[in-house]
Motif scaffolding. Sequence first.
Motif, PDB file in Angstrom:
ATOM      1  N   PRO A  68       0.839  -1.203   0.000  1.00  0.00           N
ATOM      2  CA  PRO A  68       0.000   0.000   0.000  1.00  0.00           C
ATOM      3  C   PRO A  68       0.873   1.253   0.000  1.00  0.00           C
ATOM      4  CG  PRO A  68      -0.621  -1.515   1.769  1.00  0.00           C
ATOM      5  CD  PRO A  68       0.683  -1.985   1.216  1.00  0.00           C
ATOM      6  N   LEU A  69       0.482   2.227  -0.765  1.00  0.00           N
ATOM      7  CA  LEU A  69       1.199   3.499  -0.789  1.00  0.00           C
ATOM      8  C   LEU A  69       0.600   4.414   0.274  1.00  0.00           C
ATOM      9  CD1 LEU A  69       1.577   3.928  -4.645  1.00  0.00           C
ATOM     10  CD2 LEU A  69       3.176   2.904  -3.013  1.00  0.00           C
ATOM     11  N   HIS A  70       0.848   4.010   1.521  1.00  0.00           N
ATOM     12  CA  HIS A  70       0.270   4.692   2.672  1.00  0.00           C
ATOM     13  C   HIS A  70       1.233   4.524   3.837  1.00  0.00           C
ATOM     14  CE1 HIS A  70      -2.560   5.581   5.952  1.00  0.00           C
ATOM     15  NE2 HIS A  70      -3.288   6.192   5.029  1.00  0.00           N
ATOM     16  N   GLN A  71       1.374   5.555   4.642  1.00  0.00           N
ATOM     17  CA  GLN A  71       2.329   5.512   5.747  1.00  0.00           C
ATOM     18  C   GLN A  71       1.970   4.441   6.783  1.00  0.00           C
ATOM     19  OE1 GLN A  71       2.948   9.352   7.467  1.00  0.00           O
ATOM     20  NE2 GLN A  71       4.844   8.745   8.456  1.00  0.00           N
ATOM     21  N   ASP A  72       0.691   4.280   7.073  1.00  0.00           N
ATOM     22  CA  ASP A  72       0.224   3.284   8.047  1.00  0.00           C
ATOM     23  C   ASP A  72      -0.263   2.058   7.272  1.00  0.00           C
ATOM     24  OD1 ASP A  72      -0.567   2.116  10.447  1.00  0.00           O
ATOM     25  OD2 ASP A  72      -2.544   3.068  10.387  1.00  0.00           O
ATOM     26  N   TYR A  73       0.666   1.267   6.753  1.00  0.00           N
ATOM     27  CA  TYR A  73       0.352   0.211   5.779  1.00  0.00           C
ATOM     28  C   TYR A  73      -0.103  -1.113   6.384  1.00  0.00           C
ATOM     29  CZ  TYR A  73       5.111  -1.169   6.971  1.00  0.00           C
ATOM     30  OH  TYR A  73       6.235  -1.532   7.649  1.00  0.00           O
ATOM     31  N   ILE A  74       0.224  -1.407   7.635  1.00  0.00           N
ATOM     32  CA  ILE A  74      -0.084  -2.716   8.222  1.00  0.00           C
ATOM     33  C   ILE A  74      -1.579  -3.045   8.180  1.00  0.00           C
ATOM     34  CG2 ILE A  74      -0.001  -4.118  10.339  1.00  0.00           C
ATOM     35  CD1 ILE A  74       2.718  -3.867   9.018  1.00  0.00           C
ATOM     36  N   PRO A  75      -2.479  -2.158   8.602  1.00  0.00           N
ATOM     37  CA  PRO A  75      -3.914  -2.495   8.557  1.00  0.00           C
ATOM     38  C   PRO A  75      -4.419  -2.808   7.140  1.00  0.00           C
ATOM     39  CG  PRO A  75      -3.569  -0.535   9.907  1.00  0.00           C
ATOM     40  CD  PRO A  75      -2.264  -0.844   9.233  1.00  0.00           C
ATOM     41  N   PHE A  76      -3.846  -2.161   6.134  1.00  0.00           N
ATOM     42  CA  PHE A  76      -4.254  -2.393   4.750  1.00  0.00           C
ATOM     43  C   PHE A  76      -3.880  -3.816   4.310  1.00  0.00           C
ATOM     44  CE2 PHE A  76      -3.456   2.172   5.115  1.00  0.00           C
ATOM     45  CZ  PHE A  76      -4.653   2.691   4.671  1.00  0.00           C
ATOM     46  N   ILE A  77      -2.684  -4.240   4.683  1.00  0.00           N
ATOM     47  CA  ILE A  77      -2.223  -5.585   4.329  1.00  0.00           C
ATOM     48  C   ILE A  77      -2.987  -6.631   5.120  1.00  0.00           C
ATOM     49  CG2 ILE A  77      -0.245  -7.148   4.372  1.00  0.00           C
ATOM     50  CD1 ILE A  77       1.528  -4.616   3.965  1.00  0.00           C
ATOM     51  N   LYS A  78      -3.116  -6.410   6.429  1.00  0.00           N
ATOM     52  CA  LYS A  78      -3.812  -7.382   7.289  1.00  0.00           C
ATOM     53  C   LYS A  78      -5.258  -7.577   6.851  1.00  0.00           C
ATOM     54  CE  LYS A  78      -4.651  -8.468  12.166  1.00  0.00           C
ATOM     55  NZ  LYS A  78      -5.625  -9.429  11.783  1.00  0.00           N
ATOM     56  N   GLY A  79      -5.948  -6.501   6.500  1.00  0.00           N
ATOM     57  CA  GLY A  79      -7.332  -6.609   6.053  1.00  0.00           C
ATOM     58  C   GLY A  79      -7.464  -7.447   4.794  1.00  0.00           C
ATOM     59  N   PHE A  80      -6.554  -7.251   3.860  1.00  0.00           N
ATOM     60  CA  PHE A  80      -6.559  -8.025   2.618  1.00  0.00           C
ATOM     61  C   PHE A  80      -6.369  -9.507   2.912  1.00  0.00           C
ATOM     62  CE2 PHE A  80      -4.278  -9.772  -1.085  1.00  0.00           C
ATOM     63  CZ  PHE A  80      -5.195  -9.497  -2.089  1.00  0.00           C
ATOM     64  N   ILE A  81      -5.395  -9.837   3.747  1.00  0.00           N
ATOM     65  CA  ILE A  81      -5.125 -11.240   4.087  1.00  0.00           C
ATOM     66  C   ILE A  81      -6.293 -11.845   4.850  1.00  0.00           C
ATOM     67  CG2 ILE A  81      -3.636 -12.765   5.440  1.00  0.00           C
ATOM     68  CD1 ILE A  81      -1.330 -10.762   4.748  1.00  0.00           C
ATOM     69  N   ASP A  82      -6.845 -11.101   5.791  1.00  0.00           N
ATOM     70  CA  ASP A  82      -7.998 -11.610   6.558  1.00  0.00           C
ATOM     71  C   ASP A  82      -9.166 -11.943   5.640  1.00  0.00           C
ATOM     72  OD1 ASP A  82      -6.572 -11.342   8.918  1.00  0.00           O
ATOM     73  OD2 ASP A  82      -7.572  -9.470   9.518  1.00  0.00           O
ATOM     74  N   ARG A  83      -9.420 -11.101   4.647  1.00  0.00           N
ATOM     75  CA  ARG A  83     -10.527 -11.370   3.719  1.00  0.00           C
ATOM     76  C   ARG A  83     -10.236 -12.608   2.870  1.00  0.00           C
ATOM     77  NH1 ARG A  83     -10.122  -5.874   3.199  1.00  0.00           N
ATOM     78  NH2 ARG A  83      -9.337  -6.020   1.059  1.00  0.00           N
ATOM     79  N   LEU A  84      -8.995 -12.793   2.435  1.00  0.00           N
ATOM     80  CA  LEU A  84      -8.654 -14.002   1.676  1.00  0.00           C
ATOM     81  C   LEU A  84      -8.964 -15.256   2.482  1.00  0.00           C
ATOM     82  CD1 LEU A  84      -5.202 -13.085   0.080  1.00  0.00           C
ATOM     83  CD2 LEU A  84      -7.438 -13.111  -1.052  1.00  0.00           C
ATOM     84  N   ASN A  85      -8.686 -15.212   3.769  1.00  0.00           N
ATOM     85  CA  ASN A  85      -8.900 -16.380   4.634  1.00  0.00           C
ATOM     86  C   ASN A  85     -10.373 -16.695   4.870  1.00  0.00           C
ATOM     87  OD1 ASN A  85      -6.325 -17.617   5.590  1.00  0.00           O
ATOM     88  ND2 ASN A  85      -5.875 -15.486   6.084  1.00  0.00           N
ATOM     89  N   GLU A  86     -11.265 -15.799   4.519  1.00  0.00           N
ATOM     90  CA  GLU A  86     -12.700 -16.023   4.713  1.00  0.00           C
ATOM     91  C   GLU A  86     -13.323 -16.881   3.613  1.00  0.00           C
ATOM     92  OE1 GLU A  86     -14.503 -12.189   5.131  1.00  0.00           O
ATOM     93  OE2 GLU A  86     -13.508 -11.803   7.048  1.00  0.00           O
ATOM     94  N   TYR A  87     -12.627 -17.088   2.513  1.00  0.00           N
ATOM     95  CA  TYR A  87     -13.188 -17.826   1.387  1.00  0.00           C
ATOM     96  C   TYR A  87     -12.998 -19.327   1.563  1.00  0.00           C
ATOM     97  CZ  TYR A  87     -13.730 -13.498  -1.261  1.00  0.00           C
ATOM     98  OH  TYR A  87     -14.119 -12.251  -1.686  1.00  0.00           O
ATOM     99  N   ASP A  88     -14.110 -20.067   1.464  1.00  0.00           N
ATOM    100  CA  ASP A  88     -14.046 -21.526   1.467  1.00  0.00           C
ATOM    101  C   ASP A  88     -13.442 -21.999   0.150  1.00  0.00           C
ATOM    102  OD1 ASP A  88     -15.244 -21.786   3.978  1.00  0.00           O
ATOM    103  OD2 ASP A  88     -17.259 -21.806   3.121  1.00  0.00           O
ATOM    104  N   GLY A  89     -12.676 -23.057   0.213  1.00  0.00           N
ATOM    105  CA  GLY A  89     -12.104 -23.634  -0.994  1.00  0.00           C
ATOM    106  C   GLY A  89     -10.714 -23.138  -1.328  1.00  0.00           C
ATOM    107  N   LEU A  90     -10.204 -22.179  -0.552  1.00  0.00           N
ATOM    108  CA  LEU A  90      -8.850 -21.685  -0.761  1.00  0.00           C
ATOM    109  C   LEU A  90      -7.962 -22.110   0.398  1.00  0.00           C
ATOM    110  CD1 LEU A  90      -9.256 -17.958  -1.878  1.00  0.00           C
ATOM    111  CD2 LEU A  90      -9.022 -19.990  -3.313  1.00  0.00           C
ATOM    112  N   LYS A  91      -6.718 -22.422   0.085  1.00  0.00           N
ATOM    113  CA  LYS A  91      -5.705 -22.614   1.114  1.00  0.00           C
ATOM    114  C   LYS A  91      -4.823 -21.379   1.059  1.00  0.00           C
ATOM    115  CE  LYS A  91      -2.137 -25.748   2.755  1.00  0.00           C
ATOM    116  NZ  LYS A  91      -1.449 -27.024   2.528  1.00  0.00           N
ATOM    117  N   VAL A  92      -4.713 -20.672   2.194  1.00  0.00           N
ATOM    118  CA  VAL A  92      -3.959 -19.428   2.248  1.00  0.00           C
ATOM    119  C   VAL A  92      -2.851 -19.584   3.284  1.00  0.00           C
ATOM    120  CG1 VAL A  92      -4.078 -16.945   2.708  1.00  0.00           C
ATOM    121  CG2 VAL A  92      -6.021 -18.106   1.618  1.00  0.00           C
ATOM    122  N   ILE A  93      -1.623 -19.350   2.857  1.00  0.00           N
ATOM    123  CA  ILE A  93      -0.461 -19.419   3.738  1.00  0.00           C
ATOM    124  C   ILE A  93       0.238 -18.071   3.682  1.00  0.00           C
ATOM    125  CG2 ILE A  93       1.757 -20.529   4.191  1.00  0.00           C
ATOM    126  CD1 ILE A  93       0.639 -23.027   2.769  1.00  0.00           C
TER     127      ILE A  93
END
Length: 83
Positions: free
Chosen positions: A11-36
């Motif tokens: 993310p092109l943002h100074q406080d980038y951690i929440p942007f990355i964490k939110g994206f990863i958290d949403r990926l983990n919500e999908y059934d049928g995907l393995k996310v590491i």
Amino acid sequence: MKLSVEISKYPLHQDYIPFIKGFIDRLNEYDGLKVITNTLSTQIFGDYDLVMQVLNTEIKRSYEEFGKAIFVCKFLSGDLSPQ
């Protein structure tokens, strides 16, 4: 057909951690995907159509909600997830 994807979000943002964490958290919500996730990237494994649909949805959502970001992706056919 199975697909393996390695993706990193910058993310092109100074406080980038929440942007990355939110994206990863949403990926983990999908059934049928393995996310590491590790400290450098996230790997996604699953059916080709599902993986591409999820990435389309979530990358678009990231741009709409958080603005500019860089996504670096590697796509490999097959399920290369660790056993």
